[in-house]
Design an enzyme around this catalytic site. Structure first.
Site, mmCIF file in Angstrom:
data_model
loop_
_atom_site.group_PDB
_atom_site.id
_atom_site.type_symbol
_atom_site.label_atom_id
_atom_site.label_comp_id
_atom_site.label_asym_id
_atom_site.label_seq_id
_atom_site.Cartn_x
_atom_site.Cartn_y
_atom_site.Cartn_z
ATOM 1 N N TYR A 183 0.829 -1.201 0.000
ATOM 2 C CA TYR A 183 0.000 0.000 0.000
ATOM 3 C C TYR A 183 0.861 1.248 0.000
ATOM 4 O O TYR A 183 2.059 1.207 0.274
ATOM 5 C CB TYR A 183 -0.952 -0.001 1.199
ATOM 6 N N LYS A 237 6.567 -1.900 2.068
ATOM 7 C CA LYS A 237 5.351 -1.295 2.627
ATOM 8 C C LYS A 237 4.177 -2.257 2.393
ATOM 9 O O LYS A 237 3.315 -2.049 1.532
ATOM 10 C CB LYS A 237 5.084 0.078 2.009
ATOM 11 N N GLU A 295 12.290 3.054 14.474
ATOM 12 C CA GLU A 295 11.387 4.120 14.022
ATOM 13 C C GLU A 295 10.146 4.116 14.894
ATOM 14 O O GLU A 295 10.053 3.352 15.850
ATOM 15 C CB GLU A 295 11.016 3.910 12.558
ATOM 16 N N LEU A 309 11.026 1.498 7.335
ATOM 17 C CA LEU A 309 10.458 1.929 6.064
ATOM 18 C C LEU A 309 11.091 3.269 5.709
ATOM 19 O O LEU A 309 11.108 4.190 6.539
ATOM 20 C CB LEU A 309 8.943 2.096 6.184
#
Length: 278
Positions: free
Chosen positions: A31, A144, A177, A201
């Site tokens: 996505y 992702k 993250e 990511l």
């Protein structure tokens, strides 16, 4: 409201998903979330490059050039009359009887629709509090994919304890993250963030921040931060497509910059907002 389903624009109430879609059953898909400013898709090329990367890594045979996806996204915006907001897009491997191996002769399924997104002004002006949560995600966070279960569990843990975001760390105490954001520390004038490898990511806003630091002559270093390093940070901030740039004022009981927003974070945020207007 119109939805893009494969190559057709249909009404949202007509946008059904087959019960044997592999995205539904396995999370077998990818996505992207795009941000719209004044009717323009921000950093569209970078988003599409990352989409191609994710599709390639998962071996989903969807050619975005052949499908003229860029033009379809602009048409989706025009059909819905959206100027400021976002687009959610996902592509799954397709519909097939439930079986773990990749099916043969399957056709990828695309869904895209506009979503409401507004600038998080309060968080940007006042900063946010965060909490540390162990990073128990799979080892390919660079893709992702639709598999976000640990992300949402970490986000829920933050919410239940009154925090804005969770900052994730691996068992060796390396900061990776946020649950839905990239994390940056600032030390002695240098912006530091985790290298863009399989453990994070590579956010599109992260890419923009790297460009901004170059433009403002702010040193930018891709380097692993540890839990011990958090005590020494002068500033910290988060980034994502929907958050843009948001200052971090605390990480559990660690107060960052005395709870005040630092000058470098302010400069980066101001420059980012200028980019969205150009």
């Amino acid at each position: 409201m119109f939805v893009l389903k494969n190559d057709q624009f249909i009404r949202r109430n007509e946008a059904t998903i087959d019960i044997e879609d592999r995205g539904h059953q396995f999370g077998d898909g990818v996505y992207e979330v795009f941000r719209l400013y004044n009717g323009n898709i921000f950093m569209l090329s970078e988003h599409l490059d990352r989409l191609v990367y994710s599709l390639t890594e998962l071996k989903i045979p969807y050619d975005i050039s052949k499908k003229a996806l860029k033009n379809q996204l602009h048409e989706l915006i025009n059909k819905n009359g959206v100027k400021d907001g976002g687009i959610y897009l996902q592509i799954t491997r397709g519909v097939a009887p439930r079986s773990h191996p990749f099916p043969q002769d399957v056709h990828p399924q695309l869904i895209a629709y506009t979503i409401p997104v507004s600038r998080p002004t309060e968080a940007q002006e006042n900063g946010v509090n965060t909490t540390l949560v162990e990073d128990l995600r799979w080892g390919r966070c660079d893709i992702k994919s639709l598999n976000l279960l640990w992300n949402i569990m970490a986000k829920q843990q933050a919410k239940e304890h009154g925090y804005f975001e969770s900052i994730l760390y691996r068992s060796e105490q390396h900061i990776t993250e946020g649950s839905s954001s990239n994390f940056f520390g600032v030390k002695e004038g240098v912006v530091i963030t985790h290298p863009a490898n399989r453990f994070i990511l590579n956010g599109i806003t992260r890419i923009a921040i790297k460009q901004i630091c170059s433009e403002l002559h702010i040193p930018f270093k891709e380097q692993i931060l540890t839990l011990n390093d958090l005590q020494q940070l002068d500033e910290a901030f988060l980034s994502s497509t929907t958050l843009e740039v948001v200052p971090v004022t605390s990480i559990d009981d660690i107060q960052v910059n005395g709870g005040a927003i630092g000058d470098i974070t302010k400069q980066i945020l101001e420059q980012f907002i200028l980019k969205t207007k150009s």
